[in-house]
Design a protein around this motif. Sequence first.
Motif, PDB file in Angstrom:
ATOM      1  N   ASN A  75     -14.710 -18.235  -2.090  1.00  0.00           N
ATOM      2  CA  ASN A  75     -14.179 -17.912  -0.766  1.00  0.00           C
ATOM      3  C   ASN A  75     -15.299 -17.855   0.274  1.00  0.00           C
ATOM      4  O   ASN A  75     -15.130 -17.315   1.348  1.00  0.00           O
ATOM      5  CB  ASN A  75     -13.370 -16.611  -0.782  1.00  0.00           C
ATOM      6  N   ARG A 104      -9.072 -17.296   3.985  1.00  0.00           N
ATOM      7  CA  ARG A 104      -9.187 -16.005   3.291  1.00  0.00           C
ATOM      8  C   ARG A 104      -7.985 -15.131   3.599  1.00  0.00           C
ATOM      9  O   ARG A 104      -7.488 -14.400   2.742  1.00  0.00           O
ATOM     10  CB  ARG A 104     -10.446 -15.278   3.754  1.00  0.00           C
ATOM     11  N   LYS A 105      -7.527 -15.214   4.847  1.00  0.00           N
ATOM     12  CA  LYS A 105      -6.413 -14.387   5.269  1.00  0.00           C
ATOM     13  C   LYS A 105      -5.127 -14.800   4.561  1.00  0.00           C
ATOM     14  O   LYS A 105      -4.336 -13.977   4.135  1.00  0.00           O
ATOM     15  CB  LYS A 105      -6.229 -14.550   6.784  1.00  0.00           C
ATOM     16  N   SER A 109      -7.298 -13.799  -2.059  1.00  0.00           N
ATOM     17  CA  SER A 109      -7.718 -12.413  -1.919  1.00  0.00           C
ATOM     18  C   SER A 109      -8.604 -12.086  -3.107  1.00  0.00           C
ATOM     19  O   SER A 109      -8.799 -12.922  -3.990  1.00  0.00           O
ATOM     20  CB  SER A 109      -6.522 -11.470  -1.827  1.00  0.00           C
ATOM     21  N   MET A 110      -9.136 -10.895  -3.125  1.00  0.00           N
ATOM     22  CA  MET A 110     -10.185 -10.601  -4.094  1.00  0.00           C
ATOM     23  C   MET A 110     -10.075  -9.163  -4.602  1.00  0.00           C
ATOM     24  O   MET A 110      -9.688  -8.260  -3.873  1.00  0.00           O
ATOM     25  CB  MET A 110     -11.539 -10.819  -3.413  1.00  0.00           C
ATOM     26  N   PHE A 112     -12.473  -6.292  -6.681  1.00  0.00           N
ATOM     27  CA  PHE A 112     -13.902  -6.078  -6.904  1.00  0.00           C
ATOM     28  C   PHE A 112     -14.188  -5.207  -8.120  1.00  0.00           C
ATOM     29  O   PHE A 112     -13.357  -4.386  -8.520  1.00  0.00           O
ATOM     30  CB  PHE A 112     -14.523  -5.421  -5.676  1.00  0.00           C
ATOM     31  N   TYR A 129      -4.265  -3.444   3.732  1.00  0.00           N
ATOM     32  CA  TYR A 129      -5.380  -3.951   4.536  1.00  0.00           C
ATOM     33  C   TYR A 129      -5.295  -5.435   4.870  1.00  0.00           C
ATOM     34  O   TYR A 129      -5.430  -5.840   6.021  1.00  0.00           O
ATOM     35  CB  TYR A 129      -6.720  -3.639   3.856  1.00  0.00           C
ATOM     36  N   ARG A 177      -3.922  -4.184  -3.472  1.00  0.00           N
ATOM     37  CA  ARG A 177      -4.435  -4.693  -2.202  1.00  0.00           C
ATOM     38  C   ARG A 177      -4.572  -6.209  -2.256  1.00  0.00           C
ATOM     39  O   ARG A 177      -4.261  -6.911  -1.302  1.00  0.00           O
ATOM     40  CB  ARG A 177      -5.794  -4.050  -1.896  1.00  0.00           C
ATOM     41  N   GLY A 178      -5.030  -6.689  -3.444  1.00  0.00           N
ATOM     42  CA  GLY A 178      -5.158  -8.134  -3.600  1.00  0.00           C
ATOM     43  C   GLY A 178      -3.807  -8.830  -3.653  1.00  0.00           C
ATOM     44  O   GLY A 178      -3.660  -9.940  -3.149  1.00  0.00           O
TER      45      GLY A 178
END
Lengths: 406, 330
Positions: A75, A104-105, A109-110, A112, A129, A177-178
């Motif tokens: 990304n 990316r938007k 997504s990622m 961590f 988010y 979130r991802g």
Amino acid sequence: MTDKLTVKNLFKVFGPNPEQAIELAKQGVAKDEIYRQTESVVAVNDVSLSVKERELFVVMGLSGSGKSTLIRCFNRLIDPSSGEILVDGESLTNASDEELRQLRKNKMSMVFQHFALFPHKTVCENAEYGLKVRGIPRRERREKAMAALEAVGLDAWADAYPDNLSGGMQQRVGLARGLAVDPEVLLMDEPFSALDPLIRREMQDELAGIQSKYKTTIIFITHDLHEALKLGNHIAIMKDGRFVQVGPPEEIVTAPADDYVAAFTHDVDRGRVLRAESIMEAPVTLQAGKDTASSAVARMDEVGQDCLYVVDEKGQPAGYVRRDMLAEIPGDTKISSAMESNYPQTDPGRFLFELYEQCAEGVPVAVQSEDGKFLGVVQPSQVFTELVSEESTAGSQDKAPAGAAQ
Amino acid sequence: MANGPDNEQASGFGKFIADLPESLSLSYYDTLPLDDWIEWFVKDFLVPNFRPFFQAIQWPVHQVLTGLDVFLQGIPMLLFALIVALFAWRVAGKGIAIFTLIALLFIDLIGMWEPTMTTFSMVLTAVIFCAIVGIPTGIAAARNDRFATSLRPVLDIMQTIPPFVYLVPIVMLFGVGLVPGVIATIIFALPPIIRFTNLGIRQVQSEMVEAGFAFGATKRQVLWDIQVPLALRTIMAGLNQTLMLALSMVVIAALIGAGGLGETVFTGLGRLDVGRAAIGGIGIVLLAIVMDRITQAMGEGESERKENWTFTGAFKRVFMGSKQTAGQRQ
């Protein structure tokens, strides 16, 4: 299925002389030697891969192998030094900042390793988010975030703060979130490494279900081969920035490309990697309508087996006969009346360890597809040979890092 | 006796040094008239050419300062003491609130209320402008390494140069009185807020910032949604430092005609009036303790109650009270 993500000859060099370092790397000079000559570190060295849609692609490597750098190239959190990255056939390498942000938007997504949750936002705000960045109105994003939290089983905690949650729960929030943005590609950078073994297993078990629910392509980074074998449709083993071997889990275990991979797979429980379909053989069968006891014995002598399956006219297994069952009865007895119709049966996706019990009887296990089609048989002796054959493949262990495969 | 020869040697060496011709020193030939140059630069260049510019700088400071001063002098002493105590109670708890009330009553009792309010408005004005200038500067420094390196020596100079040195040009450019005093205070108190803001933003975990970018946030979104809220605690610590420095500048600023408690101390010093200097000093100390405890509690609160990390959270706590927001968490 089409290719979702394609990477061609990707290099990432940290340091003052990237061009020179890439040149040397292409000539096959070792990483240490390149560093000595150019003061540059080749983190990713000539990596090419393609990931199919809805696949779970695992990159496995030890720390320092460049896997985290690699996933950040996908990304472009890190800009690659050379090479090409294509998402849905569109090149990412020359994308402008704005195009990159859009990608990316909207597509990626990622998740961590250390969760990277925002401590000043509630669980739900964290999950929201990505949607907030997209500019989705408050109510709608709350709805989607709640759905994602529900998928990871944390909807009851929406208004808590991340610090009040355990590590496993925090990573579930990270996962939510991802997922909340409904990504086409989900990048997961060692997501379960920081979790307790039990929680880790639980998360691994849930991941497949979550993936099929969200229909996303996942790129998963790990340093744990067991995790890689358990989750991956395809696995790439990475060493010193290079892919040493890419293939499905069975292939990694049964045909390691070199000593390095072999050392990893050495103490892998093959029973949990290999599936029935990978060791089954084409069945030698007897026809229920035609064969007799004596023709069956003749057939057994011919192929050198002591147990054969009997199939009906549709080619579906009806039962089996063993040599000792035939010894006592007249030679012209119809085979269908001599056979044992209660035969062990399994489906092709079963892992070997699930077959142990069935194999204990010494009768070959019939492998049948969902619609009952007779695909092959798994010989009990074959199962146990596979389980021990690792001893012969893992030849020189001294070259590989100790304790590599925990 | 043992070191006799040594002594002889030393004196011999000393004699040798003393006998060295003066011609070996640079100033024997010429001295650099740096003092003249600086004087010319300030007096004959800055003052005549840039006076309007400096007057313009002075204007907003003047407005804020007089506004605050008029308000604080006008408000009845008891009412103000109660308001501050209430504020302290909301932010820092009962103990500090009681201390605040007693301290303020005591200041009034020793007849120092008026100068205290003048000093308070000066310090407040200085801190407001330090925050307005310092926080954006700190953010810029955190985002640009080159700017940060070039800013460092400037901050070093601001922190080490004795304030007396820049009092003279300030008088030349701004005149005497309260406003020049505040401007000197701003220069003196500015470095910590810049340094802490820079540090706070840089200390935000890189994974958090990465997470922001990974979801497609712009640099500005990452700054305001992630970096600044997470750095707020450090920034508050910087603000507290700036406030303390501003208070310590009060007496020095009185040298150029800034009134308030500094003036009381200063006149006490001039007349060798120990008592007068002491009550001025007591006023400063009490004011310092009250302001320090309250701002520190505001900063610490940020770490304890996560919901108040944001600006709105801090705002809420101030106006709705800490207990209420802490209760909402359950």
